[in-house]
Design a protein around this motif. Structure first.
Motif, PDB file in Angstrom:
ATOM      1  N   GLU A 100      12.559   2.473   2.994  1.00 34.86           N
ATOM      2  CA  GLU A 100      11.236   2.427   2.371  1.00 34.86           C
ATOM      3  C   GLU A 100      10.199   3.138   3.234  1.00 34.86           C
ATOM      4  O   GLU A 100       9.313   3.822   2.713  1.00 34.86           O
ATOM      5  CB  GLU A 100      10.831   0.975   2.136  1.00 34.86           C
ATOM      6  CG  GLU A 100      11.662   0.290   1.058  1.00 34.86           C
ATOM      7  CD  GLU A 100      11.480  -1.210   1.038  1.00 34.86           C
ATOM      8  OE1 GLU A 100      11.724  -1.827  -0.012  1.00 34.86           O
ATOM      9  OE2 GLU A 100      11.094  -1.790   2.079  1.00 34.86           O
ATOM     10  N   GLU A 150       6.292   1.643  -6.613  1.00 32.65           N
ATOM     11  CA  GLU A 150       6.946   0.357  -6.769  1.00 32.65           C
ATOM     12  C   GLU A 150       8.294   0.509  -7.474  1.00 32.65           C
ATOM     13  O   GLU A 150       8.566   1.503  -8.129  1.00 32.65           O
ATOM     14  CB  GLU A 150       6.061  -0.603  -7.580  1.00 32.65           C
ATOM     15  CG  GLU A 150       4.693  -0.857  -6.983  1.00 32.65           C
ATOM     16  CD  GLU A 150       3.714   0.281  -7.223  1.00 32.65           C
ATOM     17  OE1 GLU A 150       3.967   1.085  -8.151  1.00 32.65           O
ATOM     18  OE2 GLU A 150       2.724   0.369  -6.475  1.00 32.65           O
ATOM     19  N   GLY A 151       9.122  -0.522  -7.335  1.00 30.71           N
ATOM     20  CA  GLY A 151      10.382  -0.568  -8.061  1.00 30.71           C
ATOM     21  C   GLY A 151      11.528   0.195  -7.422  1.00 30.71           C
ATOM     22  O   GLY A 151      12.601   0.312  -8.017  1.00 30.71           O
TER      23      GLY A 151
END
Length: 222
Positions: A135, A157-158
């Motif tokens: 990330e 996001e996701g």
């Protein structure tokens, strides 16, 4: 294992127990068509013998109706898309690559674990951990894109890091695959060291993903 990873894997396995049939992965997503290519940042897995040994062993046991096995040179972790190659100009690509390289050189190589098997309706993957390192790299790439473009494609996001080893090629019954995967759930994961993020021009051919490498952003931690 990180609690987010454990919770997500448990949720996905629980859902998979109730899956009646696979979903064909190879439908055309918006904008895609035969011969069209897409710029995207990926992590790729060349010269990773421990991972290749694990995937070869798993795939030997997953030669089942409904699954299209991913070639070893097609293993990848999708990071961040840019756009179709016929819609992004070369000067923007050059600027994004330069900015990404500048920022990524400050990050150290990624030490990751791949496994255990992580299934869903569209295929079989390997759990990637730790998520936070992947990330962090994705955020760095998105910030580099944002330094060139006002809008960064795709949602922040996701994102769920994963590496697919077999795609579902038809709406085949899930039960035989589920039974086989239940026997494979506890195989030891493989360790990999990722030393660069790779910008590729991705295409779909003959129920596989193939690509040409455009540029690389080394992770040197300097």
């Amino acid at each position: 294992m990180n609690s987010r990873e454990l919770a997500n894997l448990h949720e996905r396995w629980t859902a998979y127990q109730n899956l009646p049939e696979l979903t064909n992965h190879w439908y055309w997503r918006p904008g895609w068509r035969a011969g069209r290519q897409f710029y995207t940042w990926h992590l790729t897995f060349e010269r990773q013998p421990e991972l290749h040994h694990l995937v070869t062993d798993l795939q030997r046991q997953l030669t089942l109706p409904g699954l299209d096995l991913v070639p070893l040179d097609g293993l990848h972790l999708t990071m961040q898309g840019l756009g179709f190659t016929d819609e992004v100009n070369n000067s923007d690509i050059e600027a994004i690559v330069a900015e990404t390289q500048r920022r990524c050189t400050k990050l150290p190589p990624l030490e990751l674990s791949l496994g255990p098997v992580d299934p869903d309706a569209e295929g079989v993957g390997l759990l990637v951990r730790p998520w936070h390192r992947v990330e962090q790299l994705r955020t760095t790439i998105r910030e580099a894109i944002g330094a060139v473009w006002q809008t960064v494609p795709e949602a922040a996001e996701g994102f769920r890091p994963h590496v697919t080893i077999a795609y579902s090629g038809s709406q085949a019954p899930a039960e035989p695959i589920r039974d086989r995967l239940n026997d494979l759930r506890h195989q030891q994961p493989a360790r990999v060291t990722i030393r660069q993020a790779t910008l590729i021009a991705l295409r779909r051919e003959h129920r596989t993903y193939q690509w040409a490498t455009v540029a690389a952003a080394p992770l040197t931690g300097q």
